[in-house]
Design a protein around this motif. Structure first.
Motif, short mmCIF file in Angstrom:
data_model
loop_
_atom_site.label_atom_id
_atom_site.label_comp_id
_atom_site.label_asym_id
_atom_site.label_seq_id
_atom_site.Cartn_x
_atom_site.Cartn_y
_atom_site.Cartn_z
N GLU A 155 -1.04 -7.79 -6.66
CA GLU A 155 -1.41 -6.73 -5.71
C GLU A 155 -0.58 -6.82 -4.43
O GLU A 155 -0.21 -5.79 -3.85
CB GLU A 155 -2.90 -6.84 -5.37
CG GLU A 155 -3.44 -5.69 -4.54
CD GLU A 155 -3.37 -4.34 -5.24
OE1 GLU A 155 -3.25 -3.32 -4.54
OE2 GLU A 155 -3.44 -4.32 -6.48
N THR A 156 -0.25 -8.02 -3.98
CA THR A 156 0.59 -8.16 -2.79
C THR A 156 1.98 -7.61 -3.03
O THR A 156 2.56 -6.93 -2.17
CB THR A 156 0.66 -9.64 -2.36
OG1 THR A 156 -0.65 -10.12 -2.08
CG2 THR A 156 1.52 -9.80 -1.12
N ASP A 157 2.56 -7.90 -4.20
CA ASP A 157 3.87 -7.36 -4.54
C ASP A 157 3.83 -5.82 -4.54
O ASP A 157 4.74 -5.17 -4.02
CB ASP A 157 4.31 -7.83 -5.92
CG ASP A 157 4.56 -9.33 -5.98
OD1 ASP A 157 5.08 -9.87 -4.98
OD2 ASP A 157 4.24 -9.95 -7.00
N VAL A 179 0.74 -7.10 5.07
CA VAL A 179 0.15 -7.68 3.85
C VAL A 179 -0.56 -9.01 4.09
O VAL A 179 -1.11 -9.60 3.16
CB VAL A 179 1.21 -7.85 2.74
CG1 VAL A 179 1.82 -6.51 2.37
CG2 VAL A 179 2.29 -8.84 3.14
N GLY A 180 -0.52 -9.49 5.34
CA GLY A 180 -1.25 -10.70 5.67
C GLY A 180 -0.61 -11.97 5.20
O GLY A 180 -1.27 -12.82 4.58
N SER A 184 8.44 -15.49 6.36
CA SER A 184 9.24 -16.19 5.36
C SER A 184 8.68 -15.96 3.95
O SER A 184 9.45 -15.80 2.99
CB SER A 184 9.27 -17.69 5.66
OG SER A 184 7.97 -18.25 5.64
N ALA A 185 7.37 -15.89 3.83
CA ALA A 185 6.75 -15.62 2.53
C ALA A 185 7.05 -14.19 2.08
O ALA A 185 7.32 -13.93 0.91
CB ALA A 185 5.25 -15.86 2.59
N ALA A 186 7.02 -13.24 3.03
CA ALA A 186 7.34 -11.84 2.71
C ALA A 186 8.79 -11.72 2.27
O ALA A 186 9.10 -11.01 1.30
CB ALA A 186 7.07 -10.96 3.91
N ARG A 187 9.67 -12.42 2.96
CA ARG A 187 11.10 -12.40 2.60
C ARG A 187 11.29 -12.95 1.19
O ARG A 187 12.04 -12.39 0.38
CB ARG A 187 11.91 -13.22 3.60
CG ARG A 187 13.41 -13.24 3.33
CD ARG A 187 14.11 -14.22 4.26
NE ARG A 187 14.00 -13.81 5.65
CZ ARG A 187 14.87 -13.00 6.26
NH1 ARG A 187 15.92 -12.52 5.58
NH2 ARG A 187 14.72 -12.69 7.52
#
Length: 301
Positions: A155-157, A179-180, A184-187
């Protein structure tokens, strides 16, 4: 700033729509400040837009087709019908034997047949000619190749993809906030989606905005293996789309350039290839629809 710099920047952004200004400056050999100013100007006028497109397979769209339409009289009603259907991602008026060209992306051969039947039923439609894509070799409008089998999205993707569909250059800090998660995690997530061919972020030239950059459609009839031709096309600047097709052509190509002279020179180079036995062209005169994003269906447990 020269048109040549704009052309180089557009080409670089078609390869990677999220490239930083420093990366773009290194690629085109221009100062970062000049690159930043030109990119912002191009995006500001609407002539160029950075869009994110999910792989058609991720959307369940496994059947892709190029449709040429001949119309009796004004084409407005037919254009409206084509633009209104979710199946069409691209609708344009063209020169040549046909009046309109559309690209359709649907979930099955049956859905394609139904879409074509609806199109044929339009009162002014005189003829419909369909080319089925067997393989998209090159495209600035979608990820290259088949979706990797080891790619799984959660779902985050899906949320990240939807955000990037709205703004392909949305900063990682903002994506992370939405997205919370950490930047770095989003990247890392976006990088995994791009590497896995689930997502492609690239520049699209909005030719209906007066950008002055002409586009040409090309249909090739080949003799022998097409690998030499597709390899040649891969090295040519301005090649936006190449697909292997079943129908009256073996390859369908979209070329973009800063002048009709440049487009003519490219077609002359193609004619000189031994494998090219026939070449047909059509100019894209006016783009009515160019929308490659589509909502991703969620599955419930």
């Amino acid at each position: 700033m020269s048109d040549d710099l704009d052309a180089q920047l557009i080409a670089a952004l078609q390869q990677d729509g999220r490239a930083s200004y420093s990366e773009l400056a290194a690629r085109v050999g221009a100062p970062r400040t000049a690159v930043s100013a030109r990119v912002q100007a191009l995006l500001g006028t609407g002539a160029v837009e950075i869009v994110a497109v999910a792989h058609p397979q991720l959307l369940g769209l496994t059947t892709l087709a190029h449709v040429s339409v001949a119309v009796s009289g004004p084409a407005d009603d037919v254009v409206g019908a084509l633009c209104a259907t979710d199946a069409s991602v691209f609708v344009t008026a063209v020169s040549g034997a046909h009046d309109l060209v559309a690209e359709l992306r649907v979930s099955s051969d049956r859905e394609l047949y139904d879409a074509l039947a609806h199109l044929r039923a339009q009162p002014r439609v005189r003829a419909v000619n369909t080319l089925l894509y067997t393989d998209v070799v090159t495209s600035v409008f979608m990820p290259q190749g088949r979706l990797r089998s080891d790619v799984h999205v959660d779902e985050t993707d899906l949320r990240l993809i939807e955000l990037l569909e709205r703004d392909g250059r949305m900063p990682f800090v903002e994506l992370a906030h939405r997205v919370g998660m950490s930047p770095s995690a989003a990247r890392a997530r976006v990088s995994r989606l791009v590497t896995g061919r689930a997502l492609h972020v690239a520049a699209v030239v909005r030719r209906g905005t007066g950008s002055g950059r002409p586009a040409l459609g090309v249909g090739l009839n080949l003799g022998g293996d097409d690998e030499h031709v597709t390899g040649f096309l891969a090295r040519l600047p301005g090649v936006e789309f190449v697909a292997r097709t079943v129908g009256r052509f073996d390859l369908v190509i979209t070329l973009g350039a800063d002048s009709t002279t440049r487009l003519h020179r490219i077609t002359e180079q193609l004619k000189a290839l031994d494998e090219v036995h026939g070449l047909t062209t059509w100019a894209h005169l006016e783009v009515f629809k160019e929308h490659y994003s589509r909502g991703i269906a969620r599955t419930t447990p």
